[in-house]
Design a protein around this motif. Structure first.
Motif, PDB file in Angstrom:
ATOM      1  N   LEU A  49     -69.465 -89.966  28.632  1.00 15.86           N
ATOM      2  CA  LEU A  49     -67.991 -90.261  28.867  1.00 15.86           C
ATOM      3  C   LEU A  49     -66.983 -88.692  28.548  1.00 15.86           C
ATOM      4  CD1 LEU A  49     -65.839 -93.548  28.438  1.00 15.86           C
ATOM      5  CD2 LEU A  49     -65.452 -91.393  26.336  1.00 15.86           C
ATOM      6  N   GLU A  50     -67.884 -88.441  26.963  1.00 16.15           N
ATOM      7  CA  GLU A  50     -67.083 -86.749  26.772  1.00 16.15           C
ATOM      8  C   GLU A  50     -67.360 -86.221  27.639  1.00 16.15           C
ATOM      9  OE1 GLU A  50     -67.969 -87.089  22.047  1.00 16.15           O
ATOM     10  OE2 GLU A  50     -66.769 -89.202  21.962  1.00 16.15           O
ATOM     11  N   LEU A  53     -64.812 -86.728  30.630  1.00 17.24           N
ATOM     12  CA  LEU A  53     -63.027 -86.571  29.946  1.00 17.24           C
ATOM     13  C   LEU A  53     -63.192 -85.430  29.694  1.00 17.24           C
ATOM     14  CD1 LEU A  53     -62.630 -89.892  28.924  1.00 17.24           C
ATOM     15  CD2 LEU A  53     -61.865 -89.101  30.613  1.00 17.24           C
ATOM     16  N   PRO A  56     -64.388 -84.825  23.038  1.00 22.65           N
ATOM     17  CA  PRO A  56     -64.356 -85.758  21.921  1.00 22.65           C
ATOM     18  C   PRO A  56     -63.109 -87.232  22.475  1.00 22.65           C
ATOM     19  CG  PRO A  56     -64.922 -83.936  20.778  1.00 22.65           C
ATOM     20  CD  PRO A  56     -64.685 -83.656  22.417  1.00 22.65           C
ATOM     21  N   GLN A  57     -63.461 -88.245  22.137  1.00 18.64           N
ATOM     22  CA  GLN A  57     -62.556 -88.810  22.916  1.00 18.64           C
ATOM     23  C   GLN A  57     -62.137 -89.738  21.319  1.00 18.64           C
ATOM     24  OE1 GLN A  57     -60.833 -89.173  25.266  1.00 18.64           O
ATOM     25  NE2 GLN A  57     -62.108 -87.701  25.596  1.00 18.64           N
ATOM     26  N   GLN A  58     -60.677 -90.268  20.541  1.00 13.66           N
ATOM     27  CA  GLN A  58     -60.657 -91.747  20.111  1.00 13.66           C
ATOM     28  C   GLN A  58     -60.800 -93.128  20.723  1.00 13.66           C
ATOM     29  OE1 GLN A  58     -60.022 -91.252  17.127  1.00 13.66           O
ATOM     30  NE2 GLN A  58     -60.583 -89.557  16.538  1.00 13.66           N
ATOM     31  N   TYR A  59     -62.107 -93.478  19.362  1.00 14.30           N
ATOM     32  CA  TYR A  59     -62.383 -95.058  20.906  1.00 14.30           C
ATOM     33  C   TYR A  59     -61.893 -96.304  20.170  1.00 14.30           C
ATOM     34  CZ  TYR A  59     -65.919 -92.388  23.061  1.00 14.30           C
ATOM     35  OH  TYR A  59     -66.102 -91.559  23.663  1.00 14.30           O
ATOM     36  N   VAL A  73     -61.777 -96.875  25.624  1.00 19.68           N
ATOM     37  CA  VAL A  73     -61.289 -95.712  25.004  1.00 19.68           C
ATOM     38  C   VAL A  73     -59.278 -95.176  24.566  1.00 19.68           C
ATOM     39  CG1 VAL A  73     -60.651 -93.232  25.824  1.00 19.68           C
ATOM     40  CG2 VAL A  73     -62.232 -93.489  26.474  1.00 19.68           C
ATOM     41  N   THR A  75     -55.564 -94.168  24.934  1.00 21.81           N
ATOM     42  CA  THR A  75     -55.120 -93.278  24.882  1.00 21.81           C
ATOM     43  C   THR A  75     -53.310 -93.506  24.896  1.00 21.81           C
ATOM     44  OG1 THR A  75     -54.640 -94.657  27.038  1.00 21.81           O
ATOM     45  CG2 THR A  75     -56.850 -93.660  26.994  1.00 21.81           C
ATOM     46  N   TYR A  84     -64.588 -98.032  30.089  1.00 23.74           N
ATOM     47  CA  TYR A  84     -65.467 -97.586  30.907  1.00 23.74           C
ATOM     48  C   TYR A  84     -66.911 -98.473  31.256  1.00 23.74           C
ATOM     49  CZ  TYR A  84     -62.547 -93.299  31.060  1.00 23.74           C
ATOM     50  OH  TYR A  84     -61.911 -92.624  31.671  1.00 23.74           O
ATOM     51  N   THR A 103     -58.761 -96.505  15.233  1.00 26.95           N
ATOM     52  CA  THR A 103     -59.837 -96.095  16.090  1.00 26.95           C
ATOM     53  C   THR A 103     -60.468 -95.579  15.375  1.00 26.95           C
ATOM     54  OG1 THR A 103     -58.223 -93.594  16.364  1.00 26.95           O
ATOM     55  CG2 THR A 103     -57.775 -95.820  17.926  1.00 26.95           C
ATOM     56  N   ALA A 105     -64.293 -91.407  16.603  1.00 26.91           N
ATOM     57  CA  ALA A 105     -64.397 -90.714  16.708  1.00 26.91           C
ATOM     58  C   ALA A 105     -65.860 -90.759  17.053  1.00 26.91           C
ATOM     59  CB  ALA A 105     -63.945 -89.159  16.208  1.00 26.91           C
TER      60      ALA A 105
END
Length: 172
Positions: A49-50, A53, A56-59, A73, A75, A84, A103, A105
């Motif tokens: 996923l990262e 995208l 790094p994402q926030q979940y 994720v 947004t 996802y 959230t 990371a």
């Protein structure tokens, strides 16, 4: 927040049933005998996923089911979630939905995939394991929650530490 995502995950699981069934092989059947939920797929799901995208994402939540991993994720300043599904490969995202909550990371995740479910499995060997969820916390590291269903139909949410120690259990 976690309950909402677990219910959304159930819908995603139903939609992705063919994907999950196709992704399971005889080798994954051996793994599920050891771990009833696909916690070992979580690092690969995050990496895929990262990579897609661009970093790094926030979940809001990441959860493992018996066949796949769902990633929610955050947004739009954590006001929306994009779901996802990872079942050996990352599937296209679902449409964004309104969301709120804590959230985290991926860097904050710290659990031992070999032991995180071991004590719960030992204590409840005949239960059906539904999800292992990682959720954001108001402060500190994310929380780990195992949801199981008994043969009689009762459901139990069990909070565990990254090493599998059981912290609490409650009837949702």
């Amino acid at each position: 927040m976690g309950v909402t995502f677990r219910r959304a995950a159930a819908v995603i699981v139903m939609i992705s049933a063919l994907i999950g069934t196709t992704a399971c092989s005889s080798s994954s059947s051996k793994k599920s005998a050891i771990s009833p939920l696909r916690v070992e797929m979580i690092p690969a799901a995050i990496a895929a996923l990262e990579k897609q995208l661009g970093g790094p994402q926030q979940y809001f939540e990441i959860n493992a089911t018996p066949t796949l991993v769902n990633l929610f994720v955050a947004t739009d300043n954590a006001t929306k979630a994009v779901a996802y599904v990872y079942a050996g490969a990352l599937q296209p995202p679902a449409a964004p939905t309104t969301a709120s909550g804590n959230t985290f990371a991926a860097a904050a995740i710290s659990f031992d995939k070999k032991t995180v479910l071991a004590k719960v499995v030992k204590q409840l060997p005949t239960s059906q394991f539904e999800t292992f969820a990682i959720t954001g916390a108001p402060t500190g590291p994310p929380r780990y929650l195992v949801t199981v269903r008994s043969a009689q139909g009762g459901e139990l949410d069990i909070s565990v530490l990254g090493n599998g120690d059981i912290v609490a259990a409650e009837d949702p």
